[in-house]
Design a protein around this motif. Structure first.
Motif: not given
Length: 192
Positions: A14-27
């Motif tokens: 879950x850690x990389x999934x968490x980081x993707x939602x937190x850090x990768x710009x998403x609209x």
């Protein structure tokens, strides 16, 4: 692999999934308006972090109650906890939302206690988590959750709850680190 260990592995995944939602710009949109808004991607990161935090509690309960304690679990459970919590703290520093010196204190304590545990393991001793350390971990996870769901005014002058919790987490981090070294000072004296 028993269920407790599967939960630990799930937390690591879950850690990389968490980081993707937190850090990768998403609209993905925004919830709320004015000073009370939250990007949907940050909301999803928050829910993932909460689920991961629950698996931390649940795998420990299962391991103790059903006697599922394994060497893999002894190694991977604290590692998963540190990876989850540290990835969040470091991310908040990178986002400019947390003071780096506070996160350095938290990281330093984790490395120091891990080093102490390694010295103890070399002597054939196991250092279990203390009550203060469990409160420290809980306060850190609560702090991260408050930063993920920020914009909650609290206290006089609207001082933010997330900052109050961060100070509590740092103070408990220092106290628990000092407690570990005091309670296990004989390990250091024997290894001189």
């Amino acid at each position: 692999m028993n269920i407790a260990n599967k939960l630990t592995v799930a937390r690591i995944i879950m850690i990389p999934v968490f980081l993707i939602f937190l850090l990768v710009p998403m609209n993905l949109g925004v919830l709320g308006s004015g000073p009370f808004f939250l990007p949907v991607s940050q909301l999803l990161a928050g829910f993932i972090f909460i689920i991961a935090s629950i698996t931390d509690w649940l795998d420990g309960q299962l391991a103790r109650r059903k006697n599922l304690i394994t060497n893999f679990g002894k190694f991977s459970d604290p590692l998963a906890d540190k990876l989850l919590v540290m990835s969040a703290f470091v991310s908040f520093v990178g986002m400019g939302r947390m003071a780096s010196w506070m996160v350095v204190i938290i990281l330093a304590r984790e490395f120091a206690v891990t080093g102490l545990r390694l010295v103890a393991a070399g002597e054939g001793d196991v250092i279990a988590a203390s009550k203060v350390a469990k409160w420290k971990t809980f306060s850190q996870m609560l702090t991260i959750i408050s930063f993920l769901f920020n914009n909650i005014p609290f206290g006089p002058g609207g001082f933010p709850l997330d900052q109050i919790l961060l100070w509590i987490a740092v103070i408990l981090t220092i106290i628990s680190g000092a407690d570990y070294f005091y309670q296990n000072r004989d390990v250091l004296l024997r290894s001189r």
